[in-house]
Design a protein around this motif. Structure first.
Motif, PDB file in Angstrom:
ATOM      1  N   TYR A  60       0.881  -1.200   0.034  1.00  0.00           N
ATOM      2  CA  TYR A  60      -0.273   0.077   0.070  1.00  0.00           C
ATOM      3  C   TYR A  60       0.920   1.236   0.094  1.00  0.00           C
ATOM      4  O   TYR A  60       0.651   2.013  -0.646  1.00  0.00           O
ATOM      5  CB  TYR A  60      -0.900   0.041   1.400  1.00  0.00           C
ATOM      6  CG  TYR A  60      -1.639   1.085   1.426  1.00  0.00           C
ATOM      7  CD1 TYR A  60      -3.017   1.174   0.679  1.00  0.00           C
ATOM      8  CD2 TYR A  60      -1.462   2.150   2.248  1.00  0.00           C
ATOM      9  CE1 TYR A  60      -3.622   2.306   0.792  1.00  0.00           C
ATOM     10  CE2 TYR A  60      -2.034   3.273   2.270  1.00  0.00           C
ATOM     11  CZ  TYR A  60      -3.507   3.227   1.984  1.00  0.00           C
ATOM     12  OH  TYR A  60      -4.247   4.520   1.933  1.00  0.00           O
ATOM     13  N   ASN A  61       1.860   1.228   0.844  1.00  0.00           N
ATOM     14  CA  ASN A  61       2.835   2.602   1.154  1.00  0.00           C
ATOM     15  C   ASN A  61       3.603   2.554  -0.341  1.00  0.00           C
ATOM     16  O   ASN A  61       3.951   3.624  -0.736  1.00  0.00           O
ATOM     17  CB  ASN A  61       3.828   2.373   2.169  1.00  0.00           C
ATOM     18  CG  ASN A  61       2.976   2.519   3.508  1.00  0.00           C
ATOM     19  OD1 ASN A  61       1.835   2.892   3.618  1.00  0.00           O
ATOM     20  ND2 ASN A  61       3.684   1.903   4.409  1.00  0.00           N
ATOM     21  N   GLN A  66       0.963   7.396  -6.588  1.00  0.00           N
ATOM     22  CA  GLN A  66      -0.353   7.183  -7.387  1.00  0.00           C
ATOM     23  C   GLN A  66      -1.315   7.969  -6.863  1.00  0.00           C
ATOM     24  O   GLN A  66      -2.055   8.661  -7.564  1.00  0.00           O
ATOM     25  CB  GLN A  66      -0.683   5.755  -7.754  1.00  0.00           C
ATOM     26  CG  GLN A  66       0.393   5.009  -8.289  1.00  0.00           C
ATOM     27  CD  GLN A  66       0.116   3.591  -8.501  1.00  0.00           C
ATOM     28  OE1 GLN A  66      -0.832   2.980  -8.078  1.00  0.00           O
ATOM     29  NE2 GLN A  66       0.844   2.848  -9.326  1.00  0.00           N
ATOM     30  N   ARG A  67      -1.876   7.701  -5.524  1.00  0.00           N
ATOM     31  CA  ARG A  67      -2.705   8.395  -4.770  1.00  0.00           C
ATOM     32  C   ARG A  67      -2.471   9.798  -4.669  1.00  0.00           C
ATOM     33  O   ARG A  67      -3.540  10.622  -4.961  1.00  0.00           O
ATOM     34  CB  ARG A  67      -3.099   7.841  -3.350  1.00  0.00           C
ATOM     35  CG  ARG A  67      -3.501   6.363  -3.602  1.00  0.00           C
ATOM     36  CD  ARG A  67      -3.985   5.841  -1.934  1.00  0.00           C
ATOM     37  NE  ARG A  67      -2.897   5.693  -1.034  1.00  0.00           N
ATOM     38  CZ  ARG A  67      -1.747   4.858  -1.180  1.00  0.00           C
ATOM     39  NH1 ARG A  67      -1.923   3.854  -1.974  1.00  0.00           N
ATOM     40  NH2 ARG A  67      -1.049   4.602  -0.195  1.00  0.00           N
ATOM     41  N   ASP A  68      -1.354  10.197  -4.549  1.00  0.00           N
ATOM     42  CA  ASP A  68      -0.885  11.503  -4.465  1.00  0.00           C
ATOM     43  C   ASP A  68      -1.135  12.351  -5.843  1.00  0.00           C
ATOM     44  O   ASP A  68      -1.568  13.637  -5.738  1.00  0.00           O
ATOM     45  CB  ASP A  68       0.612  11.745  -3.938  1.00  0.00           C
ATOM     46  CG  ASP A  68       0.698  11.213  -2.541  1.00  0.00           C
ATOM     47  OD1 ASP A  68      -0.158  11.228  -1.690  1.00  0.00           O
ATOM     48  OD2 ASP A  68       1.729  11.348  -2.192  1.00  0.00           O
ATOM     49  N   ALA A  72      -3.545  15.447  -7.192  1.00  0.00           N
ATOM     50  CA  ALA A  72      -2.933  16.629  -7.671  1.00  0.00           C
ATOM     51  C   ALA A  72      -3.211  16.627  -9.157  1.00  0.00           C
ATOM     52  O   ALA A  72      -3.278  17.739  -9.546  1.00  0.00           O
ATOM     53  CB  ALA A  72      -1.199  16.392  -7.557  1.00  0.00           C
ATOM     54  N   TYR A  73      -3.689  15.774 -10.050  1.00  0.00           N
ATOM     55  CA  TYR A  73      -3.693  15.966 -11.308  1.00  0.00           C
ATOM     56  C   TYR A  73      -5.021  16.999 -11.592  1.00  0.00           C
ATOM     57  O   TYR A  73      -5.999  16.910 -10.840  1.00  0.00           O
ATOM     58  CB  TYR A  73      -4.265  14.768 -12.182  1.00  0.00           C
ATOM     59  CG  TYR A  73      -2.860  14.047 -12.533  1.00  0.00           C
ATOM     60  CD1 TYR A  73      -1.825  14.683 -12.817  1.00  0.00           C
ATOM     61  CD2 TYR A  73      -3.099  12.712 -12.147  1.00  0.00           C
ATOM     62  CE1 TYR A  73      -0.609  13.935 -13.380  1.00  0.00           C
ATOM     63  CE2 TYR A  73      -1.880  11.755 -12.454  1.00  0.00           C
ATOM     64  CZ  TYR A  73      -0.717  12.473 -13.127  1.00  0.00           C
ATOM     65  OH  TYR A  73       0.441  11.594 -13.300  1.00  0.00           O
ATOM     66  N   HIS A 102       5.514  14.202  -7.212  1.00  0.00           N
ATOM     67  CA  HIS A 102       5.212  12.994  -6.513  1.00  0.00           C
ATOM     68  C   HIS A 102       5.822  11.896  -7.477  1.00  0.00           C
ATOM     69  O   HIS A 102       5.245  11.240  -8.143  1.00  0.00           O
ATOM     70  CB  HIS A 102       3.549  12.844  -6.477  1.00  0.00           C
ATOM     71  CG  HIS A 102       2.791  14.043  -5.884  1.00  0.00           C
ATOM     72  ND1 HIS A 102       2.817  14.188  -4.581  1.00  0.00           N
ATOM     73  CD2 HIS A 102       2.176  14.956  -6.437  1.00  0.00           C
ATOM     74  CE1 HIS A 102       1.958  15.132  -4.347  1.00  0.00           C
ATOM     75  NE2 HIS A 102       1.682  15.656  -5.561  1.00  0.00           N
ATOM     76  N   PRO A 103       7.189  11.559  -7.179  1.00  0.00           N
ATOM     77  CA  PRO A 103       7.866  10.744  -7.713  1.00  0.00           C
ATOM     78  C   PRO A 103       7.450   9.266  -7.510  1.00  0.00           C
ATOM     79  O   PRO A 103       6.911   9.114  -6.302  1.00  0.00           O
ATOM     80  CB  PRO A 103       9.385  11.208  -7.730  1.00  0.00           C
ATOM     81  CG  PRO A 103       9.334  11.653  -6.172  1.00  0.00           C
ATOM     82  CD  PRO A 103       7.906  12.460  -6.293  1.00  0.00           C
TER      83      PRO A 103
END
Length: 104
Positions: A60-61, A66-68, A72-73, A102-103
């Motif tokens: 999950y971590n 991806q969640r960030d 942001a998009y 968000h790399p």
């Protein structure tokens, strides 16, 4: 994944996971199942459950970016507007800035 908040979950009275939906989805496809607020296992030891919980938390971590990025998009409408007013290169700059912030 659902956006529903599942609260805290317990195994035999010991709290193991708090507030994340990813584990519920993973548990739904394993030897465990959720009954209300209790995670029930089918013969797994506590150490096996702990190891699986750690594995799922790490997984999950590992995709937090991806969640960030999703948050942001810009909306599709705003992205189309960006394309119209700034062209492909302007739109690409917007998206690239988010990916840099968000790399992976």
């Amino acid at each position: 994944m659902s956006n529903k908040d599942y609260g805290s979950f317990f195994i035999e009275g010991e709290e193991i996971v708090t507030d994340y939906n990813y584990l519920i989805e993973a548990i739904g496809h394993s030897d465990w199942y959720v009954d209300g607020d209790v995670i029930i296992n089918s013969g797994k030891t506590f150490l096996e459950i702990q190891a699986e919980t750690t594995r799922l938390q790490d997984e999950y971590n590992s995709v937090q970016y991806q969640r960030d990025r999703i948050e942001a998009y810009p909306s599709i409408e705003d992205q189309l507007d960006d394309l119209y007013h700034n062209g492909y290169d302007g739109w690409k700059d917007t998206i690239t800035a988010i990916k840099i912030k968000h790399p992976k």
